[in-house]
Design a protein around this motif. Structure first.
Motif, PDB file in Angstrom:
ATOM      1  N   UNK A  36     -19.213 -18.118 -65.234  1.00  0.00           N
ATOM      2  CA  UNK A  36     -19.247 -17.064 -64.227  1.00  0.00           C
ATOM      3  C   UNK A  36     -17.836 -16.579 -63.901  1.00  0.00           C
ATOM      4  N   UNK A  37     -16.917 -17.509 -63.753  1.00  0.00           N
ATOM      5  CA  UNK A  37     -15.530 -17.145 -63.458  1.00  0.00           C
ATOM      6  C   UNK A  37     -14.911 -16.366 -64.617  1.00  0.00           C
ATOM      7  N   UNK A  38     -15.249 -16.736 -65.828  1.00  0.00           N
ATOM      8  CA  UNK A  38     -14.683 -16.087 -67.019  1.00  0.00           C
ATOM      9  C   UNK A  38     -15.123 -14.629 -67.131  1.00  0.00           C
ATOM     10  N   UNK A  39     -16.369 -14.372 -66.791  1.00  0.00           N
ATOM     11  CA  UNK A  39     -16.922 -13.027 -66.971  1.00  0.00           C
ATOM     12  C   UNK A  39     -17.081 -12.259 -65.649  1.00  0.00           C
ATOM     13  N   UNK A  40     -16.515 -12.790 -64.555  1.00  0.00           N
ATOM     14  CA  UNK A  40     -16.710 -12.186 -63.242  1.00  0.00           C
ATOM     15  C   UNK A  40     -15.841 -10.986 -62.929  1.00  0.00           C
ATOM     16  N   UNK A  41     -14.868 -10.686 -63.782  1.00  0.00           N
ATOM     17  CA  UNK A  41     -14.040  -9.494 -63.570  1.00  0.00           C
ATOM     18  C   UNK A  41     -12.897  -9.661 -62.596  1.00  0.00           C
ATOM     19  N   UNK A  69     -27.159 -25.387 -55.216  1.00  0.00           N
ATOM     20  CA  UNK A  69     -26.250 -24.797 -56.197  1.00  0.00           C
ATOM     21  C   UNK A  69     -25.559 -23.570 -55.615  1.00  0.00           C
ATOM     22  N   UNK A  70     -26.327 -22.696 -54.988  1.00  0.00           N
ATOM     23  CA  UNK A  70     -25.748 -21.484 -54.401  1.00  0.00           C
ATOM     24  C   UNK A  70     -24.750 -21.825 -53.298  1.00  0.00           C
ATOM     25  N   UNK A  71     -25.062 -22.824 -52.502  1.00  0.00           N
ATOM     26  CA  UNK A  71     -24.149 -23.245 -51.434  1.00  0.00           C
ATOM     27  C   UNK A  71     -22.835 -23.750 -52.011  1.00  0.00           C
ATOM     28  N   UNK A  72     -22.913 -24.452 -53.137  1.00  0.00           N
ATOM     29  CA  UNK A  72     -21.695 -24.951 -53.775  1.00  0.00           C
ATOM     30  C   UNK A  72     -20.849 -23.794 -54.290  1.00  0.00           C
ATOM     31  N   UNK A  73     -21.489 -22.781 -54.882  1.00  0.00           N
ATOM     32  CA  UNK A  73     -20.758 -21.607 -55.361  1.00  0.00           C
ATOM     33  C   UNK A  73     -20.145 -20.842 -54.185  1.00  0.00           C
ATOM     34  N   UNK A  74     -20.909 -20.719 -53.115  1.00  0.00           N
ATOM     35  CA  UNK A  74     -20.441 -19.967 -51.947  1.00  0.00           C
ATOM     36  C   UNK A  74     -19.250 -20.640 -51.276  1.00  0.00           C
ATOM     37  N   UNK A  75     -19.158 -21.938 -51.368  1.00  0.00           N
ATOM     38  CA  UNK A  75     -18.094 -22.683 -50.699  1.00  0.00           C
ATOM     39  C   UNK A  75     -16.785 -22.712 -51.474  1.00  0.00           C
ATOM     40  N   UNK A  76     -16.761 -22.095 -52.661  1.00  0.00           N
ATOM     41  CA  UNK A  76     -15.526 -22.123 -53.444  1.00  0.00           C
ATOM     42  C   UNK A  76     -14.417 -21.399 -52.678  1.00  0.00           C
ATOM     43  N   UNK A  77     -13.276 -22.054 -52.454  1.00  0.00           N
ATOM     44  CA  UNK A  77     -12.221 -21.481 -51.605  1.00  0.00           C
ATOM     45  C   UNK A  77     -11.157 -20.688 -52.360  1.00  0.00           C
ATOM     46  N   UNK A  87     -17.339 -16.723 -57.804  1.00  0.00           N
ATOM     47  CA  UNK A  87     -18.453 -17.635 -57.554  1.00  0.00           C
ATOM     48  C   UNK A  87     -19.176 -17.331 -56.237  1.00  0.00           C
ATOM     49  N   UNK A  88     -18.461 -17.119 -55.112  1.00  0.00           N
ATOM     50  CA  UNK A  88     -19.173 -16.757 -53.880  1.00  0.00           C
ATOM     51  C   UNK A  88     -19.908 -15.414 -53.995  1.00  0.00           C
ATOM     52  N   UNK A  89     -19.379 -14.512 -54.813  1.00  0.00           N
ATOM     53  CA  UNK A  89     -20.035 -13.217 -55.006  1.00  0.00           C
ATOM     54  C   UNK A  89     -21.377 -13.419 -55.702  1.00  0.00           C
ATOM     55  N   UNK A  90     -21.384 -14.225 -56.750  1.00  0.00           N
ATOM     56  CA  UNK A  90     -22.632 -14.533 -57.451  1.00  0.00           C
ATOM     57  C   UNK A  90     -23.615 -15.208 -56.502  1.00  0.00           C
ATOM     58  N   UNK A  91     -23.085 -16.081 -55.647  1.00  0.00           N
ATOM     59  CA  UNK A  91     -23.945 -16.776 -54.681  1.00  0.00           C
ATOM     60  C   UNK A  91     -24.598 -15.792 -53.723  1.00  0.00           C
ATOM     61  N   UNK A  92     -23.860 -14.758 -53.300  1.00  0.00           N
ATOM     62  CA  UNK A  92     -24.404 -13.769 -52.365  1.00  0.00           C
ATOM     63  C   UNK A  92     -25.645 -13.105 -52.938  1.00  0.00           C
ATOM     64  N   UNK A  93     -25.593 -12.745 -54.201  1.00  0.00           N
ATOM     65  CA  UNK A  93     -26.763 -12.134 -54.837  1.00  0.00           C
ATOM     66  C   UNK A  93     -27.897 -13.144 -54.974  1.00  0.00           C
ATOM     67  N   UNK A  94     -27.535 -14.378 -55.213  1.00  0.00           N
ATOM     68  CA  UNK A  94     -28.561 -15.417 -55.292  1.00  0.00           C
ATOM     69  C   UNK A  94     -29.272 -15.585 -53.961  1.00  0.00           C
ATOM     70  N   UNK A  95     -28.511 -15.627 -52.867  1.00  0.00           N
ATOM     71  CA  UNK A  95     -29.116 -15.763 -51.536  1.00  0.00           C
ATOM     72  C   UNK A  95     -30.025 -14.561 -51.236  1.00  0.00           C
ATOM     73  N   UNK A  96     -29.548 -13.363 -51.560  1.00  0.00           N
ATOM     74  CA  UNK A  96     -30.333 -12.159 -51.285  1.00  0.00           C
ATOM     75  C   UNK A  96     -31.652 -12.175 -52.047  1.00  0.00           C
ATOM     76  N   UNK A  97     -31.596 -12.596 -53.289  1.00  0.00           N
ATOM     77  CA  UNK A  97     -32.820 -12.624 -54.100  1.00  0.00           C
ATOM     78  C   UNK A  97     -33.762 -13.741 -53.660  1.00  0.00           C
ATOM     79  N   UNK A  98     -33.214 -14.828 -53.178  1.00  0.00           N
ATOM     80  CA  UNK A  98     -34.071 -15.903 -52.666  1.00  0.00           C
ATOM     81  C   UNK A  98     -34.799 -15.425 -51.401  1.00  0.00           C
ATOM     82  N   UNK A  99     -34.107 -14.666 -50.564  1.00  0.00           N
ATOM     83  CA  UNK A  99     -34.747 -14.098 -49.372  1.00  0.00           C
ATOM     84  C   UNK A  99     -35.891 -13.178 -49.790  1.00  0.00           C
ATOM     85  N   UNK A 100     -35.616 -12.336 -50.756  1.00  0.00           N
ATOM     86  CA  UNK A 100     -36.641 -11.405 -51.229  1.00  0.00           C
ATOM     87  C   UNK A 100     -37.856 -12.157 -51.782  1.00  0.00           C
TER      88      UNK A 100
END
Length: 307
Positions: A36-41, A69-77, A87-100
């Motif tokens: 994710x970090x490699x291809x995250x831009x 898993x999402x919480x671990x990505x979101x906590x990356x400092x 990583x936190x950006x990817x987590x944000x989309x994960x949280x949004x989709x889990x809500x949906x």
């Protein structure tokens, strides 16, 4: 515009995700984080939001310890100029989709609030975009208004202001506003937001989150009044806010809203905008007449009575 809801196309990423969800997350997620970090831009002008959206779609209904898993990505400092800040950006989309999908709903809303208030600009950008994609789905725009009411009451100052500012950015999106079933909760929210930032204690005057709220108010107010173009209530509400506005920062935000409103493709008629501008001008505090200032009643040495 909604991003694709398709999942990951990369077999390597899909395999890494599956591995991360089949064992202790702290150990098994390393390969996924690296990819994710490699291809995250990042670092770059804009993170790879398409990849983040695909990741979110992939984990929407996945089995296993997804929230962990999402919480671990979101906590990356990681700093915003480091690849791992994706990583936190990817987590944000994960949280949004889990809500949906109706999974981990309360925990995911709480996590999105924290990411929306993140001090790192790329992370906030990702959280805002993830929320836009969620809010353009049936029923979620109204829920976002309700959630923002809760966020505005958060006792942690920067979390309160920061998440509210980002929510305002989401609600400035025309597609999101079009999904609202009732505008009244939004106008009530905006009134409360303005009252909250204006009445903030002196210790909060230099808050970065508070400054972002004022900055976000203009576009949101403009878009909201334009969206209610066919309803006089929108213009009437805005006029009433102009008439009672005394705080200079708030008046600047209202003025910015009027300027932006006139440039929108769905702008209200010119006569309506001119009327709103007139309402704001009439409520301006009269300039003090220097000739009527008595010696000793002003500020500074020059105001002192001569002896």
């Amino acid at each position: 515009m909604n991003r694709s809801t398709e999942g990951l196309k990369s077999e390597a990423l899909r395999a890494a995700l599956q591995t991360a969800l089949t064992g202790p997350v702290a150990k098994t997620a390393q390969a996924l984080e690296q990819l994710l970090a490699k291809h995250g831009g990042l670092p770059g002008v804009r993170p790879n939001l398409k990849l983040a959206a695909a990741f979110g779609a992939e984990v929407a209904q996945a089995d296993g310890p997804v929230y962990k898993l999402l919480a671990q990505l979101a906590d990356d400092p990681s700093a915003p100029d480091e690849p791992r800040a994706f990583l936190p950006i990817a987590a944000a989309y994960g949280f949004a989709q889990r809500i949906r999908a109706g999974s981990d709903v309360e925990e995911s809303w709480s996590a999105l609030q924290r990411l929306a208030a993140d001090e790192r600009s790329p992370v906030r950008l990702g959280a805002i975009d993830a929320l836009v994609q969620l809010a353009t789905r049936e029923g979620f725009a109204d829920e976002l208004v309700e959630r923002t009411e809760v966020w505005l009451s958060d006792p942690e100052r920067e979390l309160c202001y920061g998440s509210t500012a980002s929510a305002l950015d989401v609600l400035a999106d025309g597609q999101v506003l079009a999904r609202l079933k009732n505008m009244e909760p939004l106008t009530a929210l905006l009134t409360r937001v303005m009252d909250t930032v204006v009445d903030a204690p002196r210790s909060a005057q230099r808050s970065d989150g508070r400054r972002r709220v004022f900055k976000s108010l203009g576009p949101t107010l403009a878009a909201m009044v334009a969206a209610m173009r066919g309803a006089q209530s929108g213009a009437d509400w805005f006029a009433s806010e102009c008439e009672r506005a005394k705080d200079p920062e708030l008046r600047a935000a209202l003025s910015a809203a009027l300027q932006r409103m006139a440039a929108l493709s769905n702008a209200p008629p010119r006569a309506v905008i001119d009327g709103l501008r007139s309402a704001l001008e009439k409520s301006q505090k009269p300039l003090r007449d220097a000739a009527r200032v008595r010696p000793g009643h002003g500020r500074g040495r020059k105001s002192r009575a001569l002896r």
